[in-house]
Design an enzyme around this catalytic site. Structure first.
Site, PDB file in Angstrom:
ATOM      1  CB  CYS A 118      -0.950  -0.112   1.336  1.00  0.00           C
ATOM      2  SG  CYS A 118      -2.436   1.213   0.860  1.00  0.00           S
ATOM      3  CG  HIS A 221      -3.918  -3.203   3.030  1.00  0.00           C
ATOM      4  ND1 HIS A 221      -2.926  -2.816   3.885  1.00  0.00           N
ATOM      5  CD2 HIS A 221      -4.186  -1.955   2.573  1.00  0.00           C
ATOM      6  CE1 HIS A 221      -2.598  -1.472   3.995  1.00  0.00           C
ATOM      7  NE2 HIS A 221      -3.541  -0.827   3.111  1.00  0.00           N
ATOM      8  CD  GLU A 223      -1.648  -5.884   5.446  1.00  0.00           C
ATOM      9  OE1 GLU A 223      -2.443  -4.759   5.574  1.00  0.00           O
ATOM     10  OE2 GLU A 223      -1.262  -6.116   4.218  1.00  0.00           O
TER      11      GLU A 223
END
Length: 247
Positions: A118, A221, A223
């Protein structure tokens, strides 16, 4: 897995006013999802809080690492790419901007494997001379990339080129649907970078640095999708090879 086979991966952190118990102080922190993904991918996570930096300090930090992740967070200072701030742009985090910019520059010089997430994709683009769209709704006419309230939207992205991103993510599932939470994105692409993924409206969602052994950055993102750690596995694998080559 043998501990000696686990590469050390540095992850940059936030530095924000934070509350815990009776304390309300400036503190460095990072959501657990980031370093948990590194651990699951076979790495050892090391957190790198913003601090005074010089090229020498950055090189010293990176000398102990096998890979680097520039994580998400507040907007990058538009003064670094020659613009005045948009009304929606966050107040700059000058310490974090300087820290991550120098870490990334020294990582590039050392060909240290890195992954930008990001904000990390934006830091990479600006470090190499590119610019950012400061507020995507002004460009694309919608807010699907940042729903607000800390809720990730999921959007399909289209992979481009015969690149590392496709090698890691080009299999199933197809199309690739990713979690997003950003109101900025890459505008003018920096020299040396190539686009490796976009959304259907043309917003750049991933870039790579072909001159690097492993230089990948995504606007989404990963994660936030714990069921798919392929990007982290790719970084950890590259970091493992980097460590063995140095040895």
């Amino acid at each position: 897995m043998n501990v000696s086979d686990r590469p050390l991966i540095g992850l940059t952190t936030y530095l924000e006013q934070s509350q815990t118990g009776v304390w309300d102080v400036p503190a460095a922190f990072l959501p657990k999802a980031y370093f948990e993904a590194v651990t699951r991918a076979g790495g050892i996570a090391v957190l790198l809080p913003p601090q005074p930096v010089s090229p020498e300090i950055a090189r010293r930090v990176l000398h102990g690492l096998d890979g680097l992740i520039i994580t998400g967070g507040k907007d990058f200072n538009p003064a670094r790419y020659g613009q005045e701030p948009h009304p929606t742009t966050d107040a700059p985090r000058l310490d974090r901007d300087a820290w991550e910019d120098e870490l990334l520059r020294q990582a590039l010089d050392a060909d240290l494997p890195f992954l930008g997430i990001c904000r990390g994709a934006q830091v990479l683009n600006v470090a190499l001379g590119g610019t950012l769209h400061q507020h995507l709704p002004d460009i694309v006419g919608h807010t699907r990339y940042q729903a607000g309230g800390g809720v990730f939207n999921h959007v399909p992205v289209e992979l481009e080129g015969d690149l590392l991103t496709r090698a890691m993510l080009g299999g199933q599932p197809a199309p690739l649907v990713v979690p997003v939470y950003h109101h900025q994105s890459i505008d003018r692409l920096a020299d040396g970078l190539v686009v490796s993924a976009r959304t259907s409206d043309g917003v750049i969602q991933a870039v790579e640095l072909p001159a690097a052994t492993f230089g990948v950055a995504v606007q989404w993102h990963p994660e936030a999708a714990p069921e798919d750690i392929r990007l982290f596995e790719g970084l950890v694998d590259a970091a493992r090879h980097y460590r063995k080559a140095l040895a």
